[in-house]
Scaffold this motif. Sequence first.
Motif, short mmCIF file in Angstrom:
data_model
loop_
_atom_site.label_atom_id
_atom_site.label_comp_id
_atom_site.label_asym_id
_atom_site.label_seq_id
_atom_site.Cartn_x
_atom_site.Cartn_y
_atom_site.Cartn_z
N ALA A 17 33.10 35.08 35.22
CA ALA A 17 34.10 36.00 34.69
C ALA A 17 34.63 36.99 35.73
CB ALA A 17 33.51 36.78 33.51
N PHE A 18 33.76 37.42 36.67
CA PHE A 18 34.12 38.54 37.54
C PHE A 18 33.92 38.26 39.03
CE2 PHE A 18 32.20 40.28 33.57
CZ PHE A 18 33.37 40.74 32.98
N ALA A 19 34.06 37.01 39.45
CA ALA A 19 33.77 36.64 40.83
C ALA A 19 34.47 37.54 41.85
CB ALA A 19 34.14 35.18 41.07
N GLN A 20 35.77 37.72 41.69
CA GLN A 20 36.52 38.52 42.67
C GLN A 20 36.10 39.99 42.62
OE1 GLN A 20 38.68 36.70 44.83
NE2 GLN A 20 38.26 38.58 45.96
N ALA A 21 35.79 40.49 41.43
CA ALA A 21 35.34 41.88 41.31
C ALA A 21 33.99 42.07 41.99
CB ALA A 21 35.25 42.26 39.83
N ILE A 22 33.11 41.07 41.90
CA ILE A 22 31.81 41.16 42.55
C ILE A 22 31.97 41.25 44.06
CG2 ILE A 22 29.69 39.87 43.04
CD1 ILE A 22 29.77 38.86 40.16
N LEU A 23 32.92 40.50 44.61
CA LEU A 23 33.19 40.62 46.04
C LEU A 23 33.67 42.02 46.39
CD1 LEU A 23 32.80 37.53 46.39
CD2 LEU A 23 34.81 37.55 47.85
N ILE A 142 41.45 54.85 29.77
CA ILE A 142 41.67 54.61 28.34
C ILE A 142 42.43 55.77 27.71
CG2 ILE A 142 40.53 54.31 26.10
CD1 ILE A 142 38.26 52.88 27.58
N GLY A 143 42.03 57.00 28.07
CA GLY A 143 42.69 58.18 27.55
C GLY A 143 44.14 58.29 27.97
N ASN A 144 44.45 57.77 29.16
CA ASN A 144 45.83 57.81 29.68
C ASN A 144 46.61 56.55 29.34
OD1 ASN A 144 45.39 60.34 30.88
ND2 ASN A 144 44.56 59.39 32.75
N HIS A 145 45.99 55.67 28.53
CA HIS A 145 46.64 54.43 28.07
C HIS A 145 47.00 53.52 29.26
CE1 HIS A 145 46.84 56.17 24.08
NE2 HIS A 145 47.42 57.25 24.60
N GLU A 146 46.14 53.53 30.28
CA GLU A 146 46.33 52.64 31.42
C GLU A 146 45.62 51.31 31.17
OE1 GLU A 146 45.44 54.35 35.26
OE2 GLU A 146 45.71 56.38 34.47
N LYS A 147 46.15 50.26 31.73
CA LYS A 147 45.56 48.94 31.57
C LYS A 147 44.28 48.85 32.40
CE LYS A 147 46.63 44.00 31.92
NZ LYS A 147 47.67 43.00 32.28
N LEU A 148 43.21 48.35 31.79
CA LEU A 148 41.95 48.19 32.50
C LEU A 148 42.00 46.97 33.40
CD1 LEU A 148 39.30 49.04 29.73
CD2 LEU A 148 40.36 50.54 31.42
N THR A 149 41.47 47.12 34.61
CA THR A 149 41.50 46.05 35.61
C THR A 149 40.26 45.16 35.48
OG1 THR A 149 40.29 47.35 37.24
CG2 THR A 149 42.71 47.59 37.19
N LEU A 150 40.24 44.10 36.28
CA LEU A 150 39.07 43.22 36.35
C LEU A 150 37.84 44.03 36.75
CD1 LEU A 150 37.86 40.32 36.33
CD2 LEU A 150 38.46 40.18 38.76
N MET A 151 37.99 44.95 37.71
CA MET A 151 36.87 45.78 38.14
C MET A 151 36.38 46.68 37.00
SD MET A 151 34.70 46.63 40.41
CE MET A 151 35.34 46.01 41.97
N ASP A 152 37.29 47.21 36.21
CA ASP A 152 36.90 48.04 35.06
C ASP A 152 36.08 47.22 34.07
OD1 ASP A 152 38.27 50.30 36.01
OD2 ASP A 152 40.16 49.58 35.14
N ARG A 153 36.50 45.99 33.83
CA ARG A 153 35.77 45.13 32.89
C ARG A 153 34.37 44.80 33.44
NH1 ARG A 153 40.84 42.50 32.91
NH2 ARG A 153 39.98 40.53 33.69
N TYR A 154 34.31 44.59 34.75
CA TYR A 154 33.01 44.37 35.41
C TYR A 154 32.11 45.58 35.21
CZ TYR A 154 29.63 44.10 39.25
OH TYR A 154 28.47 44.12 39.99
N ASN A 155 32.67 46.77 35.39
CA ASN A 155 31.89 48.00 35.25
C ASN A 155 31.36 48.18 33.84
OD1 ASN A 155 32.08 48.84 37.94
ND2 ASN A 155 34.03 49.89 37.59
N LEU A 156 32.14 47.77 32.84
CA LEU A 156 31.69 47.90 31.46
C LEU A 156 30.46 47.05 31.18
CD1 LEU A 156 35.08 47.98 29.51
CD2 LEU A 156 33.42 49.84 29.76
N VAL A 157 30.23 46.06 32.02
CA VAL A 157 29.02 45.24 31.90
C VAL A 157 27.86 45.90 32.63
CG1 VAL A 157 27.93 43.06 32.54
CG2 VAL A 157 30.25 43.06 31.63
#
Length: 291
Positions: A17-23, A142-157
């Motif tokens: 799911a997050f290969a590029q974010a892990i790099l 999230i509060g500023n209604h910005e789109k979450l990136t691949l890195m943000d999704r990685y961080n949520l894990v």
Amino acid sequence: MYVPFEKDTLQKLSLIAFAQAILAVMGDTRQVVGFYPTELIIPTFRKRFMDGVLELDDGTLLNIEFQSGNLTEKFLLRCAQYAINLRVISGKCVETNIFSTGLRVKSKTIAFISRFFRFMPKLFFYSELDGSERLINVKNKIGNHEKLTLMDRYNLVFIPLMGNVDRVKVAFEVFKIANNKMLFTEDQQEEIKKCQYIVAQIIAEDDDELLNEFWEIIHMNNDFLARYEKDLIDKNTKRVTEQVTEQVTEQVTKTVTDNVTRKIAKNLKDILPDVEIAKRTGLPIKEVQKL
């Protein structure tokens, strides 16, 4: 509900799911161009599976290993074996990076093959990443209604495994964020939650009550986790069934072979000496003498 999982499950799911974010987390600017088979089959090494191998745009194979707890010399030596054998099989340059939930000060960081040959993989400890800062950044977006990136999704894990956080408290928080269907596509939410499911088990350890609390949040409004759980059970059941079948088949085959061998030996009793029969059939001399 707890489903037994292999230690590398989180790594395999997160790599997909997050290969590029892990790099990016590792400070590596190269691009992932594909996934390399993780199975090693070498007569002198037996059959082994690495956690995950990425093919990078410069031709390098990057083996990423995930370890729960502190790193031991035995674990590093196994990674060294992986690297050498992967180099032999692929003909490509191989790098090894390790992610650990342990602590650097309590881990072995170098494996000495000899006085002149040292295995020194790149090591990354989640405890050295600032989870609090990353969580604040996600919440601000999230509060500023910005789109979450691949890195943000990685961080949520992985935030619950990072440093500078209350692991249990932030686990509840990121699990709840992942339930917000307005923030993610269905596929993105599924990728996050599959990994969070494993993180929950790592954090809860032997606390079944806490794990159930985590499960209630992760599972909320998501039927795909029920399917995922069923897949894990089916996979484990299939593996156990195959192992039992293989053992029974081997036993039956051995029994049939032994019976045939004894019949052959018995038929040779009037032709050859017992010593020669034992030599030709492989039966113990005492067993031949009793026939």
